[in-house]
Design an enzyme around this catalytic site. Sequence first.
Site, PDB file in Angstrom:
ATOM      1  N   THR A 121      65.350  81.139  57.743  1.00 34.90           N
ATOM      2  CA  THR A 121      64.193  80.588  57.015  1.00 34.90           C
ATOM      3  C   THR A 121      62.950  80.879  57.841  1.00 34.90           C
ATOM      4  O   THR A 121      62.328  79.971  58.396  1.00 34.90           O
ATOM      5  CB  THR A 121      64.345  79.070  56.781  1.00 34.90           C
ATOM      6  OG1 THR A 121      64.590  78.411  58.036  1.00 34.90           O
ATOM      7  CG2 THR A 121      65.489  78.784  55.833  1.00 34.90           C
ATOM      8  N   PHE A 182      70.279  70.702  65.761  1.00 31.82           N
ATOM      9  CA  PHE A 182      69.414  70.409  66.908  1.00 31.82           C
ATOM     10  C   PHE A 182      69.950  71.165  68.120  1.00 31.82           C
ATOM     11  O   PHE A 182      70.264  70.572  69.156  1.00 31.82           O
ATOM     12  CB  PHE A 182      69.368  68.907  67.176  1.00 31.82           C
ATOM     13  CG  PHE A 182      68.856  68.093  66.017  1.00 31.82           C
ATOM     14  CD1 PHE A 182      67.495  67.970  65.790  1.00 31.82           C
ATOM     15  CD2 PHE A 182      69.729  67.486  65.138  1.00 31.82           C
ATOM     16  CE1 PHE A 182      67.023  67.239  64.714  1.00 31.82           C
ATOM     17  CE2 PHE A 182      69.265  66.745  64.059  1.00 31.82           C
ATOM     18  CZ  PHE A 182      67.909  66.620  63.849  1.00 31.82           C
ATOM     19  N   LYS A 234      64.074  67.169  61.391  1.00 25.83           N
ATOM     20  CA  LYS A 234      64.055  68.366  62.244  1.00 25.83           C
ATOM     21  C   LYS A 234      62.634  68.817  62.536  1.00 25.83           C
ATOM     22  O   LYS A 234      62.286  69.131  63.681  1.00 25.83           O
ATOM     23  CB  LYS A 234      64.845  69.492  61.568  1.00 25.83           C
ATOM     24  CG  LYS A 234      64.833  70.827  62.333  1.00 25.83           C
ATOM     25  CD  LYS A 234      65.476  70.684  63.703  1.00 25.83           C
ATOM     26  CE  LYS A 234      65.402  71.969  64.513  1.00 25.83           C
ATOM     27  NZ  LYS A 234      66.174  73.066  63.944  1.00 25.83           N
ATOM     28  N   ASN A 238      60.940  68.856  66.338  1.00 28.06           N
ATOM     29  CA  ASN A 238      60.472  70.099  66.952  1.00 28.06           C
ATOM     30  C   ASN A 238      58.959  70.096  67.153  1.00 28.06           C
ATOM     31  O   ASN A 238      58.456  70.587  68.172  1.00 28.06           O
ATOM     32  CB  ASN A 238      60.874  71.293  66.090  1.00 28.06           C
ATOM     33  CG  ASN A 238      62.269  71.781  66.426  1.00 28.06           C
ATOM     34  OD1 ASN A 238      62.935  71.239  67.299  1.00 28.06           O
ATOM     35  ND2 ASN A 238      62.732  72.809  65.735  1.00 28.06           N
ATOM     36  N   PHE A 279      60.570  68.697  78.739  1.00 27.52           N
ATOM     37  CA  PHE A 279      59.408  69.348  78.134  1.00 27.52           C
ATOM     38  C   PHE A 279      58.108  68.971  78.846  1.00 27.52           C
ATOM     39  O   PHE A 279      57.066  68.841  78.223  1.00 27.52           O
ATOM     40  CB  PHE A 279      59.323  69.030  76.636  1.00 27.52           C
ATOM     41  CG  PHE A 279      60.321  69.800  75.817  1.00 27.52           C
ATOM     42  CD1 PHE A 279      59.916  70.879  75.045  1.00 27.52           C
ATOM     43  CD2 PHE A 279      61.667  69.482  75.843  1.00 27.52           C
ATOM     44  CE1 PHE A 279      60.834  71.614  74.303  1.00 27.52           C
ATOM     45  CE2 PHE A 279      62.599  70.214  75.116  1.00 27.52           C
ATOM     46  CZ  PHE A 279      62.172  71.277  74.345  1.00 27.52           C
ATOM     47  N   LEU A 280      58.199  68.819  80.159  1.00 28.28           N
ATOM     48  CA  LEU A 280      56.999  68.551  80.956  1.00 28.28           C
ATOM     49  C   LEU A 280      56.717  69.682  81.937  1.00 28.28           C
ATOM     50  O   LEU A 280      55.998  69.472  82.911  1.00 28.28           O
ATOM     51  CB  LEU A 280      57.150  67.223  81.731  1.00 28.28           C
ATOM     52  CG  LEU A 280      56.974  65.934  80.924  1.00 28.28           C
ATOM     53  CD1 LEU A 280      57.057  64.723  81.861  1.00 28.28           C
ATOM     54  CD2 LEU A 280      55.642  65.914  80.176  1.00 28.28           C
ATOM     55  N   CYS A 290      62.245  78.662  66.745  1.00 26.61           N
ATOM     56  CA  CYS A 290      62.025  77.417  66.009  1.00 26.61           C
ATOM     57  C   CYS A 290      60.591  76.898  66.059  1.00 26.61           C
ATOM     58  O   CYS A 290      59.967  76.688  65.019  1.00 26.61           O
ATOM     59  CB  CYS A 290      62.976  76.330  66.531  1.00 26.61           C
ATOM     60  SG  CYS A 290      64.711  76.640  66.158  1.00 26.61           S
ATOM     61  N   LYS A 293      57.545  78.669  63.979  1.00 30.67           N
ATOM     62  CA  LYS A 293      57.663  78.612  62.514  1.00 30.67           C
ATOM     63  C   LYS A 293      57.700  77.175  62.006  1.00 30.67           C
ATOM     64  O   LYS A 293      57.179  76.876  60.924  1.00 30.67           O
ATOM     65  CB  LYS A 293      58.884  79.391  62.036  1.00 30.67           C
ATOM     66  CG  LYS A 293      60.226  78.773  62.272  1.00 30.67           C
ATOM     67  CD  LYS A 293      61.335  79.664  61.729  1.00 30.67           C
ATOM     68  CE  LYS A 293      62.717  79.030  61.881  1.00 30.67           C
ATOM     69  NZ  LYS A 293      62.892  77.848  61.024  1.00 30.67           N
TER      70      LYS A 293
END
Length: 468
Positions: A121, A182, A234, A238, A279-280, A290, A293
């Site tokens: 997708t 995930f 989702k 994200n 995520f730091l 991912c 988009k």
Amino acid sequence: MAHAGAQHVVRSIRTRSIPFSRRSTAAVTFSSMSAARIVVVGTGYVGLTTGACLAGLGHRVTCVDVDQAKVARLSAGRVDILEPGLSELVSRGLTSGRLNFVVGARDAVRDAEAVFLCVPTPMGAGGSADLRAVEAVTTEIGDVIPAGCALITKSTVPVGTSKRIQAMLGRTDVPVVSNPEFLREGTAVEDFLGPDRIVVGSDDVAAARWVGDLYADLAAPVVVADAASAELVKYAANCFLAMKLSYVNSIAELCERLGADIDLVTEGMGYDRRIGRSFLKPGPGWGGSCLPKDTSALVRVAESVQYDFTLLTSAIEENIAQRDRIVAKIAGAVGGTLAGSRIGLLGLAFKAGTNDLRDSPALAVASVLGALGAELTAYDPAIGGQLAGMTVVDDPYQVAKAADAVVVLTEWDEFKRLDWHYMAEQMDGDSVVDTRNLLEPRQILDAGLSWQGVGRPRAALRRKVAVS
């Protein structure tokens, strides 16, 4: 399988145990609910992982693709995707007879109890999700899928897709269920078999619960929701991660301007349980299959209901700005002019542990460098062949040959172990730009090079020592 209708939506949390070790996915011993007959349409990253893991859980799985050569390779146990544990699971599934690969979905689904749509997708025109593959499969199998079989979207799809598929089917005896994945590239098997949560959503609650039971042996909470909520989960997850990355890159820029150290700032932040440590890490920007988009698609979804999602659009703009800041940093390292400069690039994949180049920030930076006239030589341990605009080599030391600067763009541990004294001997310049803060600055300085990271105090310049 039959599904009873429901007049309302409920949410339930359940946990079950499984003899699963995160340390050794290849050696897992599985038990499961009574085996279901499952068809997985699509053998890309999500589809192959889903099929192999469901077979590992004891289900009878047929994976479908349109590429005959790919089906032949997979049937022989050859997996092109770089993903720890995946090849082993495919081999075990083939050996056990619980996993097979075929061309064409129409015949495969005729006796299925569950059909997972794991087709691409990608970002379409204007940034919306392109659902043509989902619609094509739905059209192909719509009249032959058995009554009571659950049609499950595993691909990331916009809110409203379940209703759209149901309308295309024109059938009330085939429930449509959203079951978003995930999976992180590089840990996809681990994530599937040891998930944080399993989300299933449908306007047929009984169908959603049955799909949740396919994962009965996994120790994870199961969230049963309506279709729209499951589809939004989702994107919401994200896009939150993308905003977190853009935020930390902005803080890193402030650190550089204020003389602070991003490593110490994020360490202090990470102890706060409301924030966490993931995520730091600053870098050259976020990318992959991912986040780009999905952020774009959620902005388009918001626009469709007249909501200006300024917070998310700002995160996207910040991501572009981060790439440009990295390019400016590299230009400064070679004296301000990129035209004619020889730049060695370490890393091309969007993250370590994968051979995925989709929306790689490393390639985005390289594209701008090339457009500004830099001569690029690149190495990545998972990428072979040639790429437009650069010379790709199979030895990391070759990127340093006559280079004015070497740039670390992907966080492969291999780069920490390079002989940087030898790298320095090969280079014409003395600059190392570490966009991942991967290297130990003292190691680089001791080699007679300068080191520059992201959001960290710039190490003092040291000229190369002449080699006699």
